[in-house]
Design an enzyme around this catalytic site. Sequence first.
Site, PDB file in Angstrom:
ATOM      1  N   HIS A  88      -0.935  -1.745  -4.777  1.00 56.25           N
ATOM      2  CA  HIS A  88      -2.588  -0.878  -3.543  1.00 56.25           C
ATOM      3  C   HIS A  88      -2.374  -0.064  -3.561  1.00 56.25           C
ATOM      4  O   HIS A  88      -1.310   0.665  -2.642  1.00 56.25           O
ATOM      5  CB  HIS A  88      -2.496  -1.558  -2.487  1.00 56.25           C
ATOM      6  CG  HIS A  88      -3.590  -2.315  -2.184  1.00 56.25           C
ATOM      7  ND1 HIS A  88      -5.010  -2.470  -1.907  1.00 56.25           N
ATOM      8  CD2 HIS A  88      -4.291  -1.439  -0.835  1.00 56.25           C
ATOM      9  CE1 HIS A  88      -6.348  -2.228  -1.308  1.00 56.25           C
ATOM     10  NE2 HIS A  88      -5.929  -1.126  -0.236  1.00 56.25           N
ATOM     11  N   ASP A 148      -6.528  -6.821   4.614  1.00 58.01           N
ATOM     12  CA  ASP A 148      -5.575  -4.931   4.321  1.00 58.01           C
ATOM     13  C   ASP A 148      -6.183  -4.256   5.248  1.00 58.01           C
ATOM     14  O   ASP A 148      -7.279  -4.146   6.364  1.00 58.01           O
ATOM     15  CB  ASP A 148      -6.941  -4.712   3.441  1.00 58.01           C
ATOM     16  CG  ASP A 148      -6.162  -2.861   3.435  1.00 58.01           C
ATOM     17  OD1 ASP A 148      -5.136  -2.831   3.480  1.00 58.01           O
ATOM     18  OD2 ASP A 148      -6.931  -2.216   2.336  1.00 58.01           O
ATOM     19  N   HIS A 191      -8.546   0.899  -3.937  1.00 59.01           N
ATOM     20  CA  HIS A 191      -9.111   0.169  -2.641  1.00 59.01           C
ATOM     21  C   HIS A 191      -9.834   2.018  -2.612  1.00 59.01           C
ATOM     22  O   HIS A 191      -9.036   2.339  -2.139  1.00 59.01           O
ATOM     23  CB  HIS A 191      -7.942  -0.139  -1.694  1.00 59.01           C
ATOM     24  CG  HIS A 191      -8.852  -0.682  -0.625  1.00 59.01           C
ATOM     25  ND1 HIS A 191      -8.239  -0.367   1.132  1.00 59.01           N
ATOM     26  CD2 HIS A 191     -10.499  -0.484   0.245  1.00 59.01           C
ATOM     27  CE1 HIS A 191      -9.138  -0.264   1.555  1.00 59.01           C
ATOM     28  NE2 HIS A 191     -10.526  -0.198   0.938  1.00 59.01           N
ATOM     29  N   MET A 210     -12.795   3.711  -0.559  1.00 61.10           N
ATOM     30  CA  MET A 210     -12.795   4.185   0.579  1.00 61.10           C
ATOM     31  C   MET A 210     -13.444   5.270   0.432  1.00 61.10           C
ATOM     32  O   MET A 210     -12.976   6.163   0.833  1.00 61.10           O
ATOM     33  CB  MET A 210     -11.735   4.325   1.703  1.00 61.10           C
ATOM     34  CG  MET A 210     -10.635   3.055   2.107  1.00 61.10           C
ATOM     35  SD  MET A 210      -9.813   2.983   3.109  1.00 61.10           S
ATOM     36  CE  MET A 210      -9.066   2.925   1.208  1.00 61.10           C
ATOM     37  N   MET A 218     -11.229  -6.483   5.618  1.00 54.69           N
ATOM     38  CA  MET A 218     -10.181  -5.111   6.306  1.00 54.69           C
ATOM     39  C   MET A 218     -10.445  -6.099   7.996  1.00 54.69           C
ATOM     40  O   MET A 218     -11.395  -6.188   8.367  1.00 54.69           O
ATOM     41  CB  MET A 218     -11.129  -3.793   6.845  1.00 54.69           C
ATOM     42  CG  MET A 218     -11.062  -3.065   5.112  1.00 54.69           C
ATOM     43  SD  MET A 218     -10.263  -2.421   3.798  1.00 54.69           S
ATOM     44  CE  MET A 218      -9.161  -1.749   6.030  1.00 54.69           C
ATOM     45  N   MET A 269      -9.347   8.057  -0.581  1.00 54.78           N
ATOM     46  CA  MET A 269     -10.337   7.998   0.682  1.00 54.78           C
ATOM     47  C   MET A 269     -10.794   9.852   0.914  1.00 54.78           C
ATOM     48  O   MET A 269      -9.798  10.443   0.192  1.00 54.78           O
ATOM     49  CB  MET A 269      -9.386   8.225   1.909  1.00 54.78           C
ATOM     50  CG  MET A 269      -8.903   7.360   2.257  1.00 54.78           C
ATOM     51  SD  MET A 269      -7.817   7.175   3.856  1.00 54.78           S
ATOM     52  CE  MET A 269      -6.833   5.341   3.798  1.00 54.78           C
ATOM     53  N   ASP A 299      -4.992   3.187  -1.856  1.00 52.26           N
ATOM     54  CA  ASP A 299      -6.379   3.495  -1.385  1.00 52.26           C
ATOM     55  C   ASP A 299      -6.589   5.388  -1.318  1.00 52.26           C
ATOM     56  O   ASP A 299      -6.086   6.474  -1.274  1.00 52.26           O
ATOM     57  CB  ASP A 299      -5.202   3.521   0.183  1.00 52.26           C
ATOM     58  CG  ASP A 299      -5.526   2.673   1.015  1.00 52.26           C
ATOM     59  OD1 ASP A 299      -5.791   1.568   1.014  1.00 52.26           O
ATOM     60  OD2 ASP A 299      -4.289   2.105   1.121  1.00 52.26           O
ATOM     61  N   SER A 342       0.915  -1.209  -0.081  1.00 51.06           N
ATOM     62  CA  SER A 342      -0.096  -0.248  -0.043  1.00 51.06           C
ATOM     63  C   SER A 342       0.848   0.696   0.032  1.00 51.06           C
ATOM     64  O   SER A 342       1.274   1.536   0.949  1.00 51.06           O
ATOM     65  CB  SER A 342      -0.787  -0.010   1.193  1.00 51.06           C
ATOM     66  OG  SER A 342      -1.342   1.415   1.166  1.00 51.06           O
TER      67      SER A 342
HETATM   68  C1  DX5 Z   1      -6.252   1.345   5.950  1.00 54.79           C
HETATM   69  C2  DX5 Z   1      -5.649   1.051   3.931  1.00 54.79           C
HETATM   70  C3  DX5 Z   1      -4.791  -0.003   4.138  1.00 54.79           C
HETATM   71  C4  DX5 Z   1      -3.155   0.592   4.749  1.00 54.79           C
HETATM   72  C5  DX5 Z   1      -2.858  -0.718   4.955  1.00 54.79           C
HETATM   73  O1  DX5 Z   1      -7.774   2.455   5.641  1.00 54.79           O
HETATM   74  O2  DX5 Z   1      -7.187   0.862   3.951  1.00 54.79           O
HETATM   75  O3  DX5 Z   1      -4.482  -0.316   2.768  1.00 54.79           O
HETATM   76  O4  DX5 Z   1      -3.126   1.349   4.115  1.00 54.79           O
HETATM   77  O5  DX5 Z   1      -1.209  -0.049   5.984  1.00 54.79           O
HETATM   78  P1  DX5 Z   1      -0.689  -0.775   7.275  1.00 54.79           P
HETATM   79  O6  DX5 Z   1      -0.156  -1.819   5.603  1.00 54.79           O
HETATM   80  O7  DX5 Z   1       0.696   0.128   7.759  1.00 54.79           O
HETATM   81  O8  DX5 Z   1      -1.908  -0.866   8.017  1.00 54.79           O
HETATM   82 ZN    ZN Z   2      -6.547  -0.359   1.901  1.00 56.24          ZN
END
Ligand code: DX5
Ligand code: ZN
Length: 223
Positions: free
Chosen positions: A31, A173, A64, A66, A135, A35, A33, A8
Site C-alpha cells: 500500500h 485503512d 492510495h 490522497m 477510511m 499525499m 500512500d 502501508s
Molecule cells: C492514512 C493512510 C494509511 C496509513 C495507515 O492517511 O492512508 O494508509 O498509512 O497507517 P496505520 O496503519 O499506522 O494507521
Molecule cells: Zn492509505
Amino acid sequence: MGIQISPSILAADFANLQAAAESVSHADWLHVDVMDNHFVPNLTIGLPVVEALGKVAVQPMDCHLMIEDPDRWAPAYVDAGAESVTFHVEAATAPVRLARELRSLGARAGMALRPATPVEPYADLLPELDLLLIMTVEPGFGGQKFLDVCLPKIRSARELIARSGGDVWLQVDGGVSMDTIERCAEAGADVFVAGSAVFAAGDPDTMVETLRSTAVAAAAAPR
Ligand code: DX5
Ligand code: ZN
C-alpha cells in the site's frame, strides 16, 4: 479472493523502501500512500518514487491517492506501475469517468471515502469499481487511533456490494491492528491496510500472517 493484507509503507523506513517491501514478502499488496499537502495536510511521495518502487517491489502496488484533482493525476500512477489505484471521491470531479479510465489502462479501480462521507449515495457506482476503501481514520497520517464510528459504514458497504452483485473488494485503512482487525472483518471488510502494526512489529512478515489468519477466523465466525 478472500482476505488480503496490504501493508502501508508510510510506516516504513523511507530511506530503504526496497528493504521494506522485501520485509513483507508474504503480503498480497504493497500500500503506497500518496499525499499532496492539499487534500490532506501531509506530503509523502509521488510518481518518481512509485515508479522506482515498482521496479523492486515483490508485491503489486496498491496506490492510495490522497490528492486534489485525481482526474488529472491518477492515470499516471498506472503508467508508473501501480496495479491498483484508489482515488478519493471527495476530490474527484468525474469518478465514473476516472474509474473507467483506470480500468481501460489495465489497473484495478478503487474509490475511497473519508470517515464523514456516507456510502449510500455511491451505491450505483459500485459496478464501476474493483475496490471500495472505507477510511477508518482521517486520512493524512499513520499511527492514528481506529475510529469505531466507521464500523456501521463497513457493514452498509458490504450489504450494498452484495446487493449490486459485483466483485468489489472492501478495503479498510487506518488504525488496523491486532486490536481492531477482527471488528473490521466481522463487519465485512476483506482487504486490510496496516502501517504501524506491520512495520513496528519485530518481524513484519510474521505480523502479516498473524493479521491475515486473525481476519480469516473473524470473517468465518457466525455473525
Ligand atoms: C492514512 C493512510 C494509511 C496509513 C495507515 O492517511 O492512508 O494508509 O498509512 O497507517 P496505520 O496503519 O499506522 O494507521
Ligand atoms: Zn492509505
